[in-house]
Enzyme design. Structure first.
Site, PDB file in Angstrom:
ATOM      1  N   GLY A  76       0.821  -1.045  -0.256  1.00 55.66           N
ATOM      2  CA  GLY A  76      -0.207  -0.054  -0.005  1.00 55.66           C
ATOM      3  C   GLY A  76       1.012   1.283  -0.043  1.00 55.66           C
ATOM      4  CG  ASN A  77      -0.113   4.777  -1.435  1.00 56.68           C
ATOM      5  OD1 ASN A  77      -0.900   5.454  -1.002  1.00 56.68           O
ATOM      6  ND2 ASN A  77      -0.473   4.047  -2.552  1.00 56.68           N
ATOM      7  CG  HIS A  78       2.884   6.622   4.078  1.00 57.03           C
ATOM      8  ND1 HIS A  78       2.561   5.710   5.333  1.00 57.03           N
ATOM      9  CD2 HIS A  78       4.095   6.300   3.758  1.00 57.03           C
ATOM     10  CE1 HIS A  78       3.449   5.120   5.651  1.00 57.03           C
ATOM     11  NE2 HIS A  78       4.406   5.276   4.849  1.00 57.03           N
TER      12      HIS A  78
END
Ligand code: CTP
Length: 403
Positions: A212-214
């Protein structure tokens, strides 16, 4: 959330029995999130007390140019009151007040404020049935309409005189519903449909792990709210996020992976007028997703990845009438890279974030963006809150439809 949320409403009350209903009217405006200030004609104070209205509106109530009972009485500035308002409503408007409004007969604070107001003015008349039908009253209505004011017609029923017919002030619920509907019909993006992508995507590795990412999703949700505030119908396609939306014009479609986001975008794209890709879509995903949780065994572990589909690129390839906006997050050669993306993805506008700018990007409440359009006009913006950036993006869309 209603269109009246945050609106400044100036309520003018003139002297008719229906004035007692303005207590409910003030309550309904406050409940809708509006700020209310009240001006009463001297005669109206016989029908409802200023104390009731100041308690409900949480503001002082004005009825003369200065407060006689105060020693160092201050002048009540009608110009300030008139200019403060986002909308003015005169309810009840008696035959006398209607006539003064049409002729500019300015002998009280209510009329002075009316003459100073630059905002939309609504008038809810109340009088006996024969007065309501009198040519003089009808002439007042025509004159007020010609000034751009809006009449909220009286309703039929039992009147204070004991007679029955048309002339009762519209019920407070109906006045509020009328104003909301009227405001909504005049919103600049009324009738437009906007698709927005938001948040990260999660690409599964096994049943419990993902890449995923932030991205928080805040930028996309803020854009959705700004669009809905302007009357647009929004289809918000979001990856996993804690952001919430409770606006009736926003339809939230929750997705997890880039492929799900791609499918949802293609389901809705043909129906929309604008699409804004604010999501941080994963560029790669695992080629094989394990069906069982992967056990730790060897010291090293490699996941083979493949490219996801570029959603924005695919929308640019099929777009017809749609105004297409993309985001670019760059760390070097920002402007040149962003221009390249405009061409490659067939965009009308790109919103460039440079990670070199402090306060820009993921997980911050602020953003510093530069707009670049398809003619390569470059417009750097100040560092702003993400909701102010969202408003700037919507200003670009408004300009596209209205210029
Ligand atoms: N985007 C998308 N689908 C993807 C990847 C990106 O819709 N699979 C959209 C983003 O929502 C954003 C824009 O494309 O609006 C720019 O994405 P970005 O990651 O900055 O650029 P890329 O095209 O992925 O190029 P690169 O990573 O090589 O800079």
């Amino acid at each position: 959330m209603s269109v009246l949320n945050g609106k400044k409403i100036l309520l003018g009350i003139s002297g008719g029995i229906a004035a007692y209903k303005t207590a409910s009217l003030v309550r309904l405006f406050i409940k809708a999130g509006a700020h209310v200030q009240v001006i009463m004609t001297p005669a109206s104070k016989d029908f409802v007390t200023p104390l009731t209205l100041s308690t409900l509106s949480k503001n002082p109530v004005y009825s003369s140019f200065y407060n006689e009972e105060e020693q160092d009485a201050e002048w009540n500035n009608h110009v300030e009151l008139g200019l403060w308002a986002d909308l003015m409503i005169i309810a009840p408007a008696t035959a006398n007040t209607l006539s003064k409004m049409t002729n500019g007969n300015c002998d009280n604070l209510l009329i002075a404020s009316y003459l100073s107001a630059k905002c939309p003015v609504y008038v809810a008349p109340a009088m006996d049935l024969d007065m309501y039908k009198h040519p003089s009253t009808l002439a007042s209505f025509s004159a007020l309409k010609s000034f751009g004011n809006t009449i909220i017609s009286a309703e039929s029923g039992e009147l204070a005189s004991g007679l029955s017919g048309e002339g009762r002030m519209a019920e407070p619920e109906n006045i509020v519903a009328f104003i909301i509907a009227d405001f909504e019909s005049k919103l600049p993006l009324k009738g437009k449909k906007i698709l927005i992508t938001a948040g990260p995507t999660y690409e599964a590795i096994d049943p419990v792990r993902f890449i995923g990412n932030h991205s928080s999703g805040k930028m996309g949700f803020d854009i959705a709210h700004s669009a809905a505030k302007l009357g647009a119908e929004v289809i918000l396609i979001s990856g996993p996020t804690n952001c919430k939306s409770n606006h009736s014009l926003i339809k939230l479609i929750s997705v997890v992976s880039a492929q799900e986001m791609y499918d949802a975008c293609h389901t809705y794209f043909a129906q929309v007028d604008v699409a804004i890709a604010a999501a941080a879509v994963a560029d790669y995903r695992p080629i094989n997703v394990a069906t069982q949780k992967i056990k730790k065994a060897s010291d090293q572990f490699t996941i083979e990845l493949e490219k996801t589909k570029d959603i924005l690129l695919s929308l640019g390839q099929i777009k017809e009438k749609q105004f297409l906006i993309g985001f670019a997050l760059e760390t070097e050669n920002e402007i040149e890279n962003a221009k390249g993306k405009i061409q490659k993805k067939n965009l009308d506008l790109i919103v460039l974030n440079s990670l070199q700018d402090e306060g820009a990007g993921f997980k911050t409440a602020t953003n510093k963006v530069t707009f670049i359009d398809r003619e390569f006009n470059i417009e750097p913006m100040e560092l702003k809150s993400k909701d102010a950036v969202a408003d700037d993006i919507l200003n670009k869309i408004k300009a596209y439809f209205h210029e």
